[in-house]
Write an enzyme that holds these catalytic residues in place. Structure first.
Site, PDB file in Angstrom:
ATOM      1  N   CYS A  67      51.130  54.119  59.519  1.00  0.00           N
ATOM      2  CA  CYS A  67      52.103  55.164  59.852  1.00  0.00           C
ATOM      3  C   CYS A  67      51.353  56.406  60.370  1.00  0.00           C
ATOM      4  O   CYS A  67      50.357  56.824  59.791  1.00  0.00           O
ATOM      5  CB  CYS A  67      52.917  55.521  58.606  1.00  0.00           C
ATOM      6  SG  CYS A  67      54.181  56.761  58.947  1.00  0.00           S
ATOM      7  N   CYS A  71      51.565  61.930  54.987  1.00  0.00           N
ATOM      8  CA  CYS A  71      52.076  62.175  53.623  1.00  0.00           C
ATOM      9  C   CYS A  71      50.976  61.833  52.594  1.00  0.00           C
ATOM     10  O   CYS A  71      50.534  60.681  52.533  1.00  0.00           O
ATOM     11  CB  CYS A  71      53.320  61.343  53.372  1.00  0.00           C
ATOM     12  SG  CYS A  71      54.497  61.433  54.744  1.00  0.00           S
ATOM     13  N   CYS A  74      51.151  58.678  50.202  1.00  0.00           N
ATOM     14  CA  CYS A  74      51.633  57.373  50.681  1.00  0.00           C
ATOM     15  C   CYS A  74      50.525  56.385  51.025  1.00  0.00           C
ATOM     16  O   CYS A  74      49.575  56.702  51.753  1.00  0.00           O
ATOM     17  CB  CYS A  74      52.543  57.588  51.879  1.00  0.00           C
ATOM     18  SG  CYS A  74      53.353  56.055  52.403  1.00  0.00           S
ATOM     19  N   CYS A 111      67.824  47.646  50.561  1.00  0.00           N
ATOM     20  CA  CYS A 111      67.232  48.805  51.237  1.00  0.00           C
ATOM     21  C   CYS A 111      66.006  48.365  52.015  1.00  0.00           C
ATOM     22  O   CYS A 111      65.077  47.789  51.437  1.00  0.00           O
ATOM     23  CB  CYS A 111      66.801  49.851  50.217  1.00  0.00           C
ATOM     24  SG  CYS A 111      68.110  50.348  49.110  1.00  0.00           S
ATOM     25  N   CYS A 142      71.032  49.744  53.272  1.00  0.00           N
ATOM     26  CA  CYS A 142      70.374  51.044  53.330  1.00  0.00           C
ATOM     27  C   CYS A 142      69.109  50.874  54.165  1.00  0.00           C
ATOM     28  O   CYS A 142      68.472  49.818  54.103  1.00  0.00           O
ATOM     29  CB  CYS A 142      70.013  51.504  51.916  1.00  0.00           C
ATOM     30  SG  CYS A 142      69.087  53.058  51.899  1.00  0.00           S
ATOM     31  N   CYS A 202      71.048  59.025  51.231  1.00  0.00           N
ATOM     32  CA  CYS A 202      70.211  58.842  50.040  1.00  0.00           C
ATOM     33  C   CYS A 202      69.045  59.791  50.242  1.00  0.00           C
ATOM     34  O   CYS A 202      68.241  59.599  51.159  1.00  0.00           O
ATOM     35  CB  CYS A 202      69.750  57.393  49.974  1.00  0.00           C
ATOM     36  SG  CYS A 202      68.537  57.087  48.672  1.00  0.00           S
ATOM     37  N   ARG A 274      69.012  58.254  41.153  1.00  0.00           N
ATOM     38  CA  ARG A 274      68.228  57.023  40.983  1.00  0.00           C
ATOM     39  C   ARG A 274      66.901  57.285  40.281  1.00  0.00           C
ATOM     40  O   ARG A 274      66.112  58.127  40.716  1.00  0.00           O
ATOM     41  CB  ARG A 274      67.956  56.349  42.336  1.00  0.00           C
ATOM     42  CG  ARG A 274      67.072  55.108  42.168  1.00  0.00           C
ATOM     43  CD  ARG A 274      66.942  54.285  43.416  1.00  0.00           C
ATOM     44  NE  ARG A 274      68.224  53.781  43.826  1.00  0.00           N
ATOM     45  CZ  ARG A 274      68.663  53.788  45.078  1.00  0.00           C
ATOM     46  NH1 ARG A 274      67.922  54.275  46.034  1.00  0.00           N
ATOM     47  NH2 ARG A 274      69.855  53.307  45.369  1.00  0.00           N
TER      48      ARG A 274
HETATM   49  N1  SAM Z   1      58.667  56.415  56.664  1.00  0.00           N
HETATM   50  C1  SAM Z   1      59.927  56.725  56.140  1.00  0.00           C
HETATM   51  C2  SAM Z   1      60.011  58.117  55.574  1.00  0.00           C
HETATM   52  O1  SAM Z   1      59.011  58.659  55.160  1.00  0.00           O
HETATM   53  O2  SAM Z   1      61.123  58.646  55.518  1.00  0.00           O
HETATM   54  C3  SAM Z   1      60.428  55.738  55.102  1.00  0.00           C
HETATM   55  C4  SAM Z   1      59.512  55.135  54.074  1.00  0.00           C
HETATM   56  S1  SAM Z   1      58.866  56.252  52.884  1.00  0.00           S
HETATM   57  C5  SAM Z   1      57.706  55.205  52.073  1.00  0.00           C
HETATM   58  C6  SAM Z   1      60.191  56.509  51.720  1.00  0.00           C
HETATM   59  C7  SAM Z   1      59.954  57.433  50.553  1.00  0.00           C
HETATM   60  O3  SAM Z   1      59.208  56.771  49.555  1.00  0.00           O
HETATM   61  C8  SAM Z   1      59.155  58.695  50.790  1.00  0.00           C
HETATM   62  O4  SAM Z   1      59.940  59.700  51.355  1.00  0.00           O
HETATM   63  C9  SAM Z   1      58.703  59.061  49.406  1.00  0.00           C
HETATM   64  O5  SAM Z   1      59.638  59.933  48.801  1.00  0.00           O
HETATM   65  C10 SAM Z   1      58.681  57.728  48.666  1.00  0.00           C
HETATM   66  N2  SAM Z   1      57.292  57.355  48.339  1.00  0.00           N
HETATM   67  C11 SAM Z   1      56.350  56.923  49.197  1.00  0.00           C
HETATM   68  N3  SAM Z   1      55.190  56.690  48.576  1.00  0.00           N
HETATM   69  C12 SAM Z   1      55.388  57.001  47.270  1.00  0.00           C
HETATM   70  C13 SAM Z   1      54.561  56.993  46.117  1.00  0.00           C
HETATM   71  N4  SAM Z   1      53.278  56.638  46.185  1.00  0.00           N
HETATM   72  N5  SAM Z   1      55.083  57.347  44.941  1.00  0.00           N
HETATM   73  C14 SAM Z   1      56.390  57.721  44.865  1.00  0.00           C
HETATM   74  N6  SAM Z   1      57.220  57.753  45.926  1.00  0.00           N
HETATM   75  C15 SAM Z   1      56.732  57.404  47.105  1.00  0.00           C
HETATM   76 FE1  SF4 Z   2      54.869  57.226  56.808  1.00  0.00          FE
HETATM   77 FE2  SF4 Z   2      54.591  56.920  54.214  1.00  0.00          FE
HETATM   78 FE3  SF4 Z   2      55.095  59.317  55.194  1.00  0.00          FE
HETATM   79 FE4  SF4 Z   2      57.029  57.413  55.283  1.00  0.00          FE
HETATM   80  S1  SF4 Z   2      56.134  58.347  53.463  1.00  0.00           S
HETATM   81  S2  SF4 Z   2      56.425  58.808  56.901  1.00  0.00           S
HETATM   82  S3  SF4 Z   2      55.751  55.602  55.558  1.00  0.00           S
HETATM   83  S4  SF4 Z   2      53.254  58.099  55.561  1.00  0.00           S
END
Ligand code: SAM
Ligand code: SF4
Ligand code: DTB
Length: 374
Positions: A67, A71, A74, A111, A142, A202, A274
Site C-alpha cells: 500500500c 500508516c 499497518c 467485509c 461491507c 462503518c 464493534r
Molecule cells: N486501506 C484502507 C483504509 O485504510 O481505509 C482499508 C484497509 S485498512 C487495513 C482498515 C483499518 O484497519 C484501518 O483504518 C485501521 O483502523 C485498521 N487497522 C489496520 N491495521 C491495524 C492494526 N495493526 N491494529 C489495529 N487496527 C488496524
Molecule cells: Fe494502506 Fe494499511 Fe493505511 Fe489502509 S491502513 S491505507 S492498507 S497502509
C-alpha cells in the site's frame, strides 16, 4: 465537571441522540469511576438494543500489501518492512467462496478490505461484481478500499454495497503522528461521499498507538459530531506488527479500552459499537466487560486482514458462556431474517428438549462444555 453536571440521561429517560458533544463532556465521561461509566453505558445500551445480541461480521483481505500509504500501525504499508506476503486482487469466485463459508459458519456480514490508497478505475468492475455476488448469498456487504470519489461511491451503492468502512483512526491532533500521506479532511471527504451515495458508514479508530486520553476523546468527539452517526463504530486495539514504527509502543491498560467502548456507546446510542481488532490478545474477561459496556458487534473467523483473530470455536463458546446470540440480519433482508429467526426458535426448542443448547453460530445443537476456568 462532576457526574451530575453532565447533561446525561437518568436511568429511565431515553438517551438523546446528540451531535454537539463538547470535549469537556466527553473527557468527564472518561474520568468517571469505572463502575459508574459502565452502568451508564449499559443503561444506554439497553434503551436501544437487545444487550445479548451481537452482530457478527467476517473479514477478508481481497488485496494484500504494497500500500502506498504510510500508516504507522499497518502491516500492509509499502513504507515498512513487515515481511508480509503480498497478493494481487483476488478473483471474484474465490471471494464469493469465502463469503459462502463465512455465512455457513454464522456470519451475517462479509467485509472485504483492500490495501489501496483508493481503487483504480480498472479495479472497479471486479469489486462491483464481488458486491453483487456476495449480496446475492443473502449477506450484508461491507468494503474498505481507501478513499472514494463521488462517482466510485455511487457505483458501489448501485451495486448494492450496504456499508463502507473508512476509519478516522485517532484525533485530528494526533493524526499527523500516525499518517502523513493523507489528511483528516481527506478521510472526512470520503465519508461525505459515501453518505451522499446513500450507503451506511462503518467508521471508528484505533487505540493503543501511544496516544493520550485526550486523543481518544478527540476521536470520539469527531465521530459523535458527524451529521449522522456512523451506523457501525469499530474500536480497534492496536495489533502490534513487527517491522512497523508502532511495533514496540507501550500496552494500553485494558480498562482504558473498555472505557473507550463505553464512552462510544453513550455518545452514539443507536450505533453498533464493534469490539474490533485486538481480541486475540485480549482475555475473555476483558471482552465480557466490553459487551457489558455496550459493544455489540465483532469480527468472527480466524483471520482479520493480515493478523489472527480468535478461533471460531472459541468465540462460539464465549457467546455460550455469556448467553449472547448472534444478531439476525436486519434491513432489506427481512424475509430471510424472519425465516432464520423462526428456524432458530424451533431449533432452540428442540435442543432444549434433548438437554442440549442451540449453538446459533454453527446452527447446530451442541453439548454445553464445562468451563474449567469458571
Ligand atoms: N486501506 C484502507 C483504509 O485504510 O481505509 C482499508 C484497509 S485498512 C487495513 C482498515 C483499518 O484497519 C484501518 O483504518 C485501521 O483502523 C485498521 N487497522 C489496520 N491495521 C491495524 C492494526 N495493526 N491494529 C489495529 N487496527 C488496524
Ligand atoms: Fe494502506 Fe494499511 Fe493505511 Fe489502509 S491502513 S491505507 S492498507 S497502509
Ligand atoms: C476495522 O476497523 N478493523 C478491521 C476492518 N475495519 C477493516 C481491520 C483490522 C485490521 C487488523 C490488522 C490486520 O489484520 O492487518
Amino acid at each position: 465537571m462532576n457526574a451530575e453536571a453532565l447533561n446525561l440521561p437518568t436511568t429511565f429517560a431515553m438517551a438523546p441522540v446528540r451531535h454537539d458533544w463538547a470535549r469537556e463532556e466527553i473527557q468527564a465521561l472518561f474520568d468517571l469511576p469505572f463502575n459508574d461509566l459502565l452502568f451508564r453505558a449499559a443503561t444506554v445500551h439497553r434503551q436501544y438494543f437487545d444487550p445479548n445480541a451481537v452482530q457478527v461480521s467476517t473479514l477478508l483481505s481481497i488485496k494484500t500489501g504494497a500500500c502506498p500509504e504510510d500508516c504507522k500501525y499497518c502491516s500492509q504499508s509499502g513504507h515498512h518492512n513487515t515481511e508480509l506476503e503480498k497478493e494481487k486482487l483476488l478473483e471474484v469466485q474465490k471471494v464469493v467462496a469465502e463469503a459462502r463459508e463465512a455465512k455457513q459458519k454464522g456470519a451475517s456480514r462479509f467485509c472485504m478490505g483492500a490495501a489501496w490508497r483508493s481503487p483504480r478505475a480498472k479495479d472497479m468492475p471486479y469489486v462491483l461484481e464481488m458486491v453483487r455476488q456476495v449480496k446475492s448469498l443473502g449477506m450484508e456487504t461491507c468494503m474498505t478500499l481507501g478513499m472514494l470519489d463521488q462517482e466510485q461511491a455511487e457505483a458501489l451503492a448501485d451495486a448494492g454495497l450496504d456499508y463502507y468502512n473508512h476509519n478516522l483512526d485517532t484525533s485530528p491532533e494526533y493524526y499527523g503522528k500516525v499518517i502523513t500521506t493523507r489528511t483528516y479532511d481527506d478521510r472526512l471527504n470520503t465519508l461525505a461521499n459515501v453518505r451522499d451515495a446513500g450507503m451506511k458508514i462503518c467508521c471508528g479508530g484505533i487505540v493503543g498507538m501511544g496516544e493520550g486520553r485526550q486523543d481518544r476523546v478527540g476521536l470520539l468527539q469527531q465521530l459523535a459530531n458527524l451529521p449522522h452517526h456512523p451506523e457501525s463504530v469499530p474500536i480497534n486495539m492496536l495489533v502490534k506488527i513487527e517491522g512497523t514504527p508502532l511495533a514496540n509502543v507501550d500496552d494500553l491498560d485494558p480498562f482504558e479500552f473498555v472505557r473507550t467502548i463505553a464512552v462510544a456507546r453513550i455518545l452514539m446510542p443507536q450505533s453498533f459499537v464493534r469490539l474490533s481488532a485486538g481480541r486475540q490478545e485480549m482475555n475473555d474477561q476483558t471482552q465480557a466487560l466490553c459487551f457489558m459496556a455496550g459493544a455489540n458487534s465483532i469480527f468472527y473467523g480466524e483471520r482479520l486482514l493480515t493478523t489472527d483473530n480468535p478461533e471460531a470455536d472459541h468465540d462460539r463458546e464465549l457467546f455460550r458462556r455469556l448467553g449472547i446470540h448472534p444478531l439476525e440480519l436486519l434491513g432489506d433482508y427481512s424475509d430471510e431474517a424472519a425465516e432464520d429467526a423462526l428456524q432458530r426458535q424451533i431449533a432452540e426448542q428442540e435442543a432444549e428438549e434433548q438437554g442440549l443448547f442451540y449453538d446459533a453460530m454453527s446452527r447446530r445443537p451442541a453439548k454445553p462444555v464445562l468451563d474449567k476456568r469458571a
